[in-house]
Design an enzyme around this catalytic site. Sequence first.
Site, PDB file in Angstrom:
ATOM      1  N   GLU A   1       0.847  -1.202   0.000  1.00 53.44           N
ATOM      2  CA  GLU A   1       0.000   0.000   0.000  1.00 53.44           C
ATOM      3  C   GLU A   1       0.880   1.249   0.000  1.00 53.44           C
ATOM      4  OE1 GLU A   1      -3.561   0.483   2.650  1.00 53.44           O
ATOM      5  OE2 GLU A   1      -2.378   2.178   3.385  1.00 53.44           O
TER       6      GLU A   1
ATOM      7  N   PHE B   1       0.650   5.788  -0.223  1.00 56.29           N
ATOM      8  CA  PHE B   1      -0.287   6.918  -0.113  1.00 56.29           C
ATOM      9  C   PHE B   1       0.225   8.071  -0.964  1.00 56.29           C
ATOM     10  CE2 PHE B   1       2.819   7.647   3.246  1.00 56.29           C
ATOM     11  CZ  PHE B   1       3.090   8.997   3.124  1.00 56.29           C
ATOM     12  N   PRO B   2      -0.656   8.959  -1.418  1.00 61.27           N
ATOM     13  CA  PRO B   2      -0.209  10.095  -2.227  1.00 61.27           C
ATOM     14  C   PRO B   2       0.663  11.018  -1.374  1.00 61.27           C
ATOM     15  CG  PRO B   2      -2.609   9.904  -2.250  1.00 61.27           C
ATOM     16  CD  PRO B   2      -2.116   8.988  -1.191  1.00 61.27           C
TER      17      PRO B   2
ATOM     18  N   TRP C   1      -6.828   6.847  -0.429  1.00 61.26           N
ATOM     19  CA  TRP C   1      -7.676   7.993  -0.792  1.00 61.26           C
ATOM     20  C   TRP C   1      -7.564   9.033   0.319  1.00 61.26           C
ATOM     21  CZ3 TRP C   1      -9.992   9.125  -5.176  1.00 61.26           C
ATOM     22  CH2 TRP C   1     -10.996  10.086  -5.206  1.00 61.26           C
TER      23      TRP C   1
ATOM     24  N   ARG D   1     -16.028   3.729   3.669  1.00 61.09           N
ATOM     25  CA  ARG D   1     -16.827   4.880   4.084  1.00 61.09           C
ATOM     26  C   ARG D   1     -15.920   6.094   4.289  1.00 61.09           C
ATOM     27  NH1 ARG D   1     -18.864   5.763  10.020  1.00 61.09           N
ATOM     28  NH2 ARG D   1     -16.643   6.208  10.095  1.00 61.09           N
ATOM     29  N   GLY D   2     -14.743   5.856   4.881  1.00 56.97           N
ATOM     30  CA  GLY D   2     -13.855   6.972   5.218  1.00 56.97           C
ATOM     31  C   GLY D   2     -14.060   7.393   6.656  1.00 56.97           C
TER      32      GLY D   2
ATOM     33  N   GLN E   1      -7.774  -4.276   8.676  1.00 57.88           N
ATOM     34  CA  GLN E   1      -7.050  -3.241   9.424  1.00 57.88           C
ATOM     35  C   GLN E   1      -5.770  -3.883   9.961  1.00 57.88           C
ATOM     36  OE1 GLN E   1      -6.141  -0.546  10.156  1.00 57.88           O
ATOM     37  NE2 GLN E   1      -7.333   0.473  11.753  1.00 57.88           N
TER      38      GLN E   1
ATOM     39  N   TYR F   1       1.514  -2.518   4.548  1.00 55.87           N
ATOM     40  CA  TYR F   1       1.396  -1.052   4.603  1.00 55.87           C
ATOM     41  C   TYR F   1       2.816  -0.492   4.592  1.00 55.87           C
ATOM     42  CZ  TYR F   1      -3.395  -2.003   6.163  1.00 55.87           C
ATOM     43  OH  TYR F   1      -4.694  -2.432   6.242  1.00 55.87           O
TER      44      TYR F   1
HETATM   45  C1  LIG Z   1      -7.583  -1.633   4.703  1.00 55.87           C
HETATM   46  C2  LIG Z   1      -8.051  -0.242   5.012  1.00 55.87           C
HETATM   47  C3  LIG Z   1      -7.760   0.800   4.141  1.00 55.87           C
HETATM   48  C4  LIG Z   1      -8.190   2.100   4.415  1.00 55.87           C
HETATM   49  N1  LIG Z   1      -7.885   3.097   3.531  1.00 55.87           N
HETATM   50  C5  LIG Z   1      -8.342   4.354   3.748  1.00 55.87           C
HETATM   51  C6  LIG Z   1      -8.097   5.397   2.812  1.00 55.87           C
HETATM   52  O1  LIG Z   1      -7.468   5.183   1.775  1.00 55.87           O
HETATM   53  N2  LIG Z   1      -8.559   6.638   3.090  1.00 55.87           N
HETATM   54  C7  LIG Z   1      -9.290   6.897   4.232  1.00 55.87           C
HETATM   55  O2  LIG Z   1      -9.695   8.040   4.427  1.00 55.87           O
HETATM   56  N3  LIG Z   1      -9.553   5.923   5.137  1.00 55.87           N
HETATM   57  C8  LIG Z   1      -9.095   4.654   4.923  1.00 55.87           C
HETATM   58  N4  LIG Z   1      -9.369   3.667   5.837  1.00 55.87           N
HETATM   59  C9  LIG Z   1     -10.111   4.005   7.057  1.00 55.87           C
HETATM   60  C10 LIG Z   1     -11.639   3.765   6.893  1.00 55.87           C
HETATM   61  O3  LIG Z   1     -12.185   4.629   5.928  1.00 55.87           O
HETATM   62  C11 LIG Z   1     -12.279   4.007   8.248  1.00 55.87           C
HETATM   63  O4  LIG Z   1     -11.801   3.066   9.161  1.00 55.87           O
HETATM   64  C12 LIG Z   1     -13.791   4.047   8.281  1.00 55.87           C
HETATM   65  O5  LIG Z   1     -14.164   4.516   9.576  1.00 55.87           O
HETATM   66  C13 LIG Z   1     -14.442   2.714   8.102  1.00 55.87           C
HETATM   67  O6  LIG Z   1     -14.590   2.417   6.787  1.00 55.87           O
HETATM   68  P1  LIG Z   1     -15.482   1.164   6.286  1.00 55.87           P
HETATM   69  O7  LIG Z   1     -15.306   1.107   4.841  1.00 55.87           O
HETATM   70  O8  LIG Z   1     -15.210  -0.062   7.084  1.00 55.87           O
HETATM   71  O9  LIG Z   1     -16.919   1.717   6.637  1.00 55.87           O
HETATM   72  P2  LIG Z   1     -18.309   1.016   6.866  1.00 55.87           P
HETATM   73  O10 LIG Z   1     -18.331  -0.394   6.437  1.00 55.87           O
HETATM   74  O11 LIG Z   1     -19.331   1.910   6.287  1.00 55.87           O
HETATM   75  O12 LIG Z   1     -18.382   1.045   8.464  1.00 55.87           O
HETATM   76  C14 LIG Z   1     -18.282   2.271   9.171  1.00 55.87           C
HETATM   77  C15 LIG Z   1     -18.995   2.143  10.526  1.00 55.87           C
HETATM   78  O13 LIG Z   1     -20.386   1.999  10.305  1.00 55.87           O
HETATM   79  C16 LIG Z   1     -20.831   0.718  10.691  1.00 55.87           C
HETATM   80  N5  LIG Z   1     -21.671   0.237   9.577  1.00 55.87           N
HETATM   81  C17 LIG Z   1     -21.299  -0.500   8.511  1.00 55.87           C
HETATM   82  N6  LIG Z   1     -22.364  -0.717   7.701  1.00 55.87           N
HETATM   83  C18 LIG Z   1     -23.414  -0.077   8.265  1.00 55.87           C
HETATM   84  C19 LIG Z   1     -24.779   0.064   7.911  1.00 55.87           C
HETATM   85  N7  LIG Z   1     -25.257  -0.514   6.814  1.00 55.87           N
HETATM   86  N8  LIG Z   1     -25.563   0.804   8.712  1.00 55.87           N
HETATM   87  C20 LIG Z   1     -25.072   1.397   9.824  1.00 55.87           C
HETATM   88  N9  LIG Z   1     -23.809   1.273  10.221  1.00 55.87           N
HETATM   89  C21 LIG Z   1     -22.976   0.549   9.448  1.00 55.87           C
HETATM   90  C22 LIG Z   1     -19.589  -0.133  10.882  1.00 55.87           C
HETATM   91  O14 LIG Z   1     -19.744  -1.132  11.829  1.00 55.87           O
HETATM   92  C23 LIG Z   1     -18.586   0.898  11.318  1.00 55.87           C
HETATM   93  O15 LIG Z   1     -18.721   1.177  12.685  1.00 55.87           O
HETATM   94  C24 LIG Z   1      -8.938   2.361   5.599  1.00 55.87           C
HETATM   95  C25 LIG Z   1      -9.221   1.317   6.495  1.00 55.87           C
HETATM   96  C26 LIG Z   1      -8.795   0.021   6.203  1.00 55.87           C
HETATM   97  C27 LIG Z   1      -9.083  -1.092   7.167  1.00 55.87           C
END
Ligand SMILES: Cc1cc2nc3c(=O)[nH]c(=O)nc-3n(C[C@H](O)[C@H](O)[C@H](O)COP(=O)(O)OP(=O)(O)OC[C@H]3O[C@@H](n4cnc5c(N)ncnc54)[C@H](O)[C@@H]3O)c2cc1C
Length: 625
Positions: A21, A23-24, A53, A111-112, A188, A283
């Site tokens: 992985e 990052f920019p 991102w 989600r971010g 993670q 990472y």
């Molecule tokens: C491998 C990896 C790479 C990452 N890369 C980046 C990056 O490039 N840029 C960046 O900004 N961040 C990055 N992150 C951080 C990530 O964006 C955050 O950890 C974010 O808070 C969670 O993203 P998610 O996609 O798991 O979100 P989601 O799956 O949407 O989950 C977010 C929260 O909402 C809950 N949830 C999930 N689905 C639902 C639903 N349907 N209804 C209600 N609640 C729900 C989950 O339990 C969790 O608590 C990365 C994280 C990981 C593990």
Amino acid sequence: MKITEKLQKAEREGRPYWSFEFFPPRTAQGLQNLYDRIERMRNLGPEFIDITWGAGGKNADLTSSLVQVCQETIGLECCMHLCCTEMPKEKVEWALAQAKAHGCQNILALRGDPPHGSSTWKPTPGGFHNAVDLVKHIHKNYPGDFCVAVAGFPQGHPETPDTPDGRHQEMLWLKEKVDAGADFIFTQMFYDTDILFDWVRRVRAAGITIPIVPGIMPIQNWEKFQTWVKREKIVVPPHFYDALNPVKGDDEKVRAVGTKLVAEMCRTILGNKEAGIKGLHIYTLNLEKGARMLLDELQLEGRREQIAPLPWRPSLTPHRRTESIRPIFWANRVQSYLSRTDDWDEFPNGRWGDSRSPAYGDLDGYPVSIGISPAEAYSLWGHPTTFSDVAGLFARFCRGELLKLPWSSQPPASETSVITEQLAKMNELGFLTINSQPAVDGVRSDDKVHGWGPEGGYIYQKAYLEFFVSPELLSPLIRRIERDPRITYYAVNRTGDLRTNTHSEGPNAVTWGVFPGKEIIQPTIVEAVSFIAWKDEAFELGLQWASLYPEDSPSRKLIEDIMNNSYLVNIVANDFKDGAGVFAPFMLDQKDNGNGHVADGVVAGLVNGVKDAVNGLLNGNGDSH
Ligand SMILES: Cc1cc2nc3c(=O)[nH]c(=O)nc-3n(C[C@H](O)[C@H](O)[C@H](O)COP(=O)(O)OP(=O)(O)OC[C@H]3O[C@@H](n4cnc5c(N)ncnc54)[C@H](O)[C@@H]3O)c2cc1C
Ligand SMILES: NC(=O)c1ccc[n+]([C@@H]2O[C@H](COP(=O)([O-])OP(=O)(O)OC[C@H]3O[C@@H](n4cnc5c(N)ncnc54)[C@H](O)[C@@H]3O)[C@@H](O)[C@H]2O)c1
């Protein structure tokens, strides 16, 4: 090619795979150097790479063009991260269309984290709520075009309650992402394999069968390890600390010991038949050596043999296109300073590195985060309502009476003890310090307080101070600084108004070490480019602190005002033999005689925290011209 096809191929061939992985980078020079680094790291045989991102779509162009260069020019299969934070649908459309146009067939749908200036996540009007919405959107609008990955959290997502119900709910949401069409899961980072295996068991029990790719964070040096572990609240098994604690003062040893620990963890993961994990996602933090050392230590089957060397072609970095002999000899030593070794920015990674390093600003792939809940903030810092309340917190921190500040996640280092009182006074006078170092004139590298690096060396430091200050206090301070040609400074406010008395854009070394049989090592520098890049983060941390207090509350308004009005200043006392010189412009102990010294009673007034009185006095009589 889609990553799932690559994973299936590796599995058919019965070999493990690994990926990197990146990052920019934060600066243009960092980006240029990253291209060359990725090109070199191609020879380490990653099955694919992924590009993060930036928070809230910040640097979206950069992520997109990094993907393009890596995919089209370097020839590495890319996975582009894409987040929902502050991304209206049109922006998501743009990012996906660009990725497709560049031949990228893999998206990590996330989600971010919360957007800048906020501690809680809120959807953008017209955007998505959760990663699952993005997964659905991609499959609906680009059927068959992308392989879609999602994130999984072996320790649980920080926002999900750590209870049986919370964990169960999170698993249901992960399943929802998979049912929406996720093709594999990136995890993670973690260091405890029992936690991973337990989570994998629960994932499989929930009926999720897609591949799991574990996120592996090499231990590059003590500071980075600590920062990430604390930031992400990662559980570290005690044997890691048993092995690392005795060597934590020597970054080279930390990396050697850390590599063995992480390699052992990777072997345990790949060797666990029940978990069925076939590869590793590393990472890199844009650094080469940690990943290289880990792969060397693991000696994974298929390493190197499978990689055909790249045919020679001009460097992707414009200023290196004229180099005619690579990679061992360079046409021009000065011009190729950066590429003399592949690890010029690796050791020891100082407080803040060189902005030319691709690794500069390594937390930037992720949003800046104060990493503190409102409850914790109230218990640490109370509810300040006056400037003197805030200054008092900073002063208490410097005296070791407060554990954290938004900018300082650990108590002052032992080296700070020699300047504790001066720092505390500066804060009481209205200069809110966030970073400092005392002058050091050649102490041994094994010195318990100031030492670092290999044995048998000597350490030097120029005194350094960094602080927030109001424009009213800044002007007289600058006039006093400019009377001493040995002191250099940079001052910048949130909107980017920069003032300085330096004449060179290049780095000013503020820490350096002389070691047997090595070049001078210069881990800490001060320079305009990195300072400007850092100031966004510094102000952002303050605004996040403010946002922990309710809207319209006096504390929120006060801290926002300080951040919106202050300048962030750093000053270097270049005469490292004069340890006290750096404090001279602050006149901590002097009384006003109408001739450039602080007026009688001003210090007392400031100590009492009457900011207006301070500003008035310093403007009126505290400063001479
Ligand atoms: C491998 C990896 C790479 C990452 N890369 C980046 C990056 O490039 N840029 C960046 O900004 N961040 C990055 N992150 C951080 C990530 O964006 C955050 O950890 C974010 O808070 C969670 O993203 P998610 O996609 O798991 O979100 P989601 O799956 O949407 O989950 C977010 C929260 O909402 C809950 N949830 C999930 N689905 C639902 C639903 N349907 N209804 C209600 N609640 C729900 C989950 O339990 C969790 O608590 C990365 C994280 C990981 C593990
Ligand atoms: N000037 C730049 O170009 C630039 C760029 C990036 C980061 N930074 C700085 O680097 C820091 C991150 O590096 P780090 O992890 O080594 O920092 P750190 O928080 O560990 O602190 C470094 C030194 O400053 C002292 N210190 C900490 N908090 C202080 C405070 N409130 N007042 C006075 N002294 C304090 C510590 O005792 C230690 O000696 C950031 O806090 C930032 O200030 C500066």
